[in-house]
Design an enzyme around this catalytic site. Structure first.
Site, PDB file in Angstrom:
ATOM      1  N   THR A 131       8.062   6.073   3.618  1.00  0.00           N
ATOM      2  CA  THR A 131       8.189   4.799   2.921  1.00  0.00           C
ATOM      3  C   THR A 131       7.594   3.654   3.720  1.00  0.00           C
ATOM      4  O   THR A 131       7.518   3.706   4.945  1.00  0.00           O
ATOM      5  CB  THR A 131       9.674   4.483   2.629  1.00  0.00           C
ATOM      6  OG1 THR A 131      10.374   4.297   3.861  1.00  0.00           O
ATOM      7  CG2 THR A 131      10.318   5.588   1.833  1.00  0.00           C
ATOM      8  N   CYS A 132       7.198   2.633   3.014  1.00  0.00           N
ATOM      9  CA  CYS A 132       6.684   1.419   3.656  1.00  0.00           C
ATOM     10  C   CYS A 132       7.853   0.489   3.974  1.00  0.00           C
ATOM     11  O   CYS A 132       7.928  -0.645   3.477  1.00  0.00           O
ATOM     12  CB  CYS A 132       5.674   0.725   2.751  1.00  0.00           C
ATOM     13  SG  CYS A 132       4.231   1.733   2.383  1.00  0.00           S
TER      14      CYS A 132
END
Length: 726
Positions: free
Chosen positions: A543-544
């Site tokens: 995930t960012c």
């Protein structure tokens, strides 16, 4: 112990470009630091063994009787617990190969991450719980029986719930629901269960919920409506009169007993649910007034999840048993005491009574404490022994599910090579304060002062960073500062290098409790445990999000012993397992960054050549699936993008890629999972829902192989997603 001077690489002098003599800025001579801790282990790689890995990762502690390390260095599952025979152990790595191998090679071609469910373990957990209470009842001469329920909120998966109802049929094992959809699925599942099994209705209720519970009773399900709030009684009376269905009522008491820690916050006088003593008396009076006091038959309470000790358990059960006896005295036709949840599991293997991640008792000790306490109170009050019910969800489902994920790459901070000449060039550029810090660091190194070295290293680095921000220090010189500080740290062993392993996983989707409440789970490589782990690492997910990491582990560790990845960029495959995560994680997981849930396989122990049979498999949600969750329409999105590709292709006749090829690529993207695919593994994952909605059923390995080979045999190339959308 090499000193700081010995860490400088003389061979790097020629590559620095700095033609300066060492002068006054040479590094100190070799120094021995007497207070540096010894190496963590003196065992050589050649002497390493799987048993040492089992000890290192505490498998024998948290694994109980369900997980072990075999002679090949792989994690194995013992599907029948302590009754598992040696030939019945299931090698997790073989399951991973079966699930992830391409269909052309006899696998299913599923993509990681992967949840592996073991119904045999689920069955053993349920039977062990029942056996513990049966033994406690028989040994103490208790004059009633135990009859548990599974709270479906722990994991609402259809096949888990159906398995529990099926496995629990001989024990009259029931279900607990806390919402209207949970009640519906419980009603449906219990139609195949024991007619005596409890259907316990907890949670906040409105007239629709209560009507549904009354209908369940009309359908001959042994339904109990548990009052969580005093005002719910009016609705129960109103709806039962309207439907002409007489209810069985329970009430949840708000005990004064509670335990500390995170999970204890749900109990005690300020807990979210339950009735106070005064409210209980009001309920009794109102039921008596309307001629329904005989409907009140069950007392429910909940001390809190993960009860750490049997002494606390007995304290809470004793308080509740007194309330139960008082209700009998007041004329209620009581028959059941529901002790709620709280039966904990040992996540870290420490058997601690003072931890949120451990418990200091066995199933047998838990059951004994409950039965003994209820019996003692009831005998003193001359009250008939009640049926004992519990809502032990975490303890039933946690062990049966394993999350497998793959490390895709590993990175580590590499300080720049530092030479004596380069160091001199750096020092000449320093401010007066930074240069003073450098000389203080030099002196502390000579004296062998560990703490002082750390102090001046940090101070020196901060001053240099400030110079860089002001433009008086260049990037090369700042890199040299990092190199110097790294050398100091390594020399005094203050900063053992910790690598970051990039894993094919979303913490928010698959391990939400780690992010949400700091819950730690056992995480272990599922193979290569015959090799000594040579590095320590933490995990970074896909995930960012900066919180998308795992940097806390059992035992209070901030990193985990790991192995070097094999091949280029870890192409050999390095698989890790998160264990004891069968409760809550799937129900709580979201779609942060639009990463959906994992692929799932259901594995039974088999007497076949591989020792197991995959009886059900499902690919994880595709990109199109998760887009639908957030109200997008993948079919329309594809048409828009396809039209755009055709327009651009008409404008550019020299394009190397045709519009149809672009459309095919786009369609494939919608149909595949959001997670990364390791190209070297040869995976060709596609969420093809044309074959039994993506699910495969079989009773043996041969049936399973035939099922997964069927698509290729039927039609050659698979039909593109874009042309078979519903």
């Amino acid at each position: 112990m090499p000193a700081l001077a010995c860490c400088v690489d003389p061979a790097a002098l020629a590559s620095t470009g700095y033609a300066l003599a060492a002068g006054d800025f040479s590094l100190p001579p070799p120094v021995i630091f007497s207070d540096i801790p010894p190496s963590a282990t003196t065992i050589t790689t050649a002497d390493w063994s799987p048993s040492l890995s089992a000890s290192l990762y505490k498998v024998d502690g948290w694994g109980g009787s369900y997980f072990a390390v075999n002679s090949s260095g792989n994690i194995t599952v013992l599907p029948h617990g302590s009754d598992t025979l040696s030939h019945q152990e299931i090698d997790l790595l073989k399951i991973v190969k079966k699930a992830s191998d391409p269909r052309s090679c006899g696998g299913l071609g599923l993509q990681f991450p992967l949840i592996v469910r073991f119904p045999d373990v689920l069955k053993n957990r349920l039977e062990s719980l029942q056996s513990a209470f049966d033994h406690a009842i028989q040994s103490q001469g208790y004059e009633s029986h135990y009859q548990g329920v599974y709270p479906v909120k722990c994991n609402q998966d259809r096949f888990i719930v159906e398995d529990i109802v099926s496995f629990g049929l001989p024990f009259r094992f029931g279900l607990e629901a806390g919402s209207k959809p949970e009640l519906l699925l419980a009603m449906n599942s219990l139609c195949k269960g024991s007619p005596d099994a409890f259907l316990v209705c907890n949670g906040f209720k409105d007239s629709e919920y209560i009507s549904l519970a009354l209908i369940a009773r009309k359908l001959a399900l042994n339904t109990v409506i548990v009052l969580e709030q005093e005002q719910e009684l009016d609705l129960v009376i109103q709806m039962s009169n309207k439907l002409c269905i007489r209810p069985v009522i329970g009430l949840r008491a708000k005990l004064r007993t509670k335990h500390g820690g995170h999970f204890g916050s749900t109990s005690g006088e300020k807990g979210k649910f339950g009735l106070t003593t005064a409210q209980i008396l009001n309920v009794v009076k109102k039921l008596e007034h309307v001629g329904m006091l005989d409907c009140l038959q069950l007392l429910h309470f909940h001390i809190g999840s993960q009860i750490p000790s049997t002494s606390l358990l007995a304290d809470g059960v004793g308080e509740a048993a007194q309330i139960y006896c008082e209700l009998v005295r007041l004329g209620a036709q009581m028959g059941v005491i529901d002790i709620g949840g709280g039966l904990g599991i040992d996540y870290d293997g420490s058997k601690s009574t003072d931890s949120d991640v451990s418990v200091g008792y066995s199933l047998e000790e838990y059951a004994y404490a409950v039965i003994h306490t209820v019996q003692y109170v009831c005998d003193r009050r001359s009250v008939k022994h009640p049926v004992v019910c519990s809502e032990s969800g975490r303890a039933i489902v946690s062990h049966h599910s394993v999350l497998i994920f793959e490390a895709m790459a590993a990175s580590a901070y590499c300080a720049p090579t530092l030479s004596t000449l380069g160091l001199q060039y750096l020092v000449e550029s320093l401010s007066e304060e930074a240069r003073a810090d450098y000389h203080n660091l030099y002196a502390a190194t000579i004296r062998g002062e560990y703490e002082t070295c750390l102090l001046y290293t940090d101070q020196f680095k901060q001053r240099c960073v400030e110079q860089f921000k002001q433009g008086t220090l260049g990037m090369e010189q700042l890199a040299a500062v990092d190199g110097l500080c790294d050398l100091v740290g390594k020399t005094i062993r203050a900063n053992d290098a910790v690598r970051t392993y990039e894993v094919n996983l979303s913490v928010f989707t698959s391990i939400p409790d780690f992010w949400g409440i700091g819950q730690v789970f056992p995480i272990v490589p599922i193979h290569r445990l015959d090799e000594k782990p040579t590095v320590r690492g933490v995990f970074s997910d896909l995930t960012c999000d900066s919180d998308g990491k795992i940097n806390k582990f059992i035992g209070g560790e901030s990193s985990l012993p790991l192995h070097e990845l094999e091949g280029s960029h870890g192409s050999g495959g390095y698989y890790l397992g998160m264990f004891l995560g069968g409760a809550y994680q799937e129900a709580l997981g979201g779609v942060h960054n639009l990463f959906g849930g994992p692929s799932v396989v259901r594995v039974l122990q088999s007497d076949g050549p591989h020792g197991f049979a995959v009886t059900r498999a499902a690919p994880g949600p595709s990109c199109g699936d998760v887009l639908r969750v957030v109200q997008h329409e993948p079919e329309l999105m594809f048409e828009t993008l396809k039209h755009r590709a055709e327009e651009l292709a008409d404008d550019d006749g020299n394009s190397a890629v045709s519009a149809s090829e672009l459309a095919s690529c786009l369609a494939s993207s919608f149909s595949k999972m959001p997670y990364l695919v390791a190209s070297s593994c040869g995976l060709n994952v596609k969420n093809n829902n044309q074959n039994n909605n993506g699910f495969y059923y079989c009773s043996s390995d041969d049936d399973y192989n035939a099922a997964i080979a069927e698509p290729a045999a039927e039609g050659g190339e698979e039909e593109q997603w874009s042309y078979c959308c519903a």
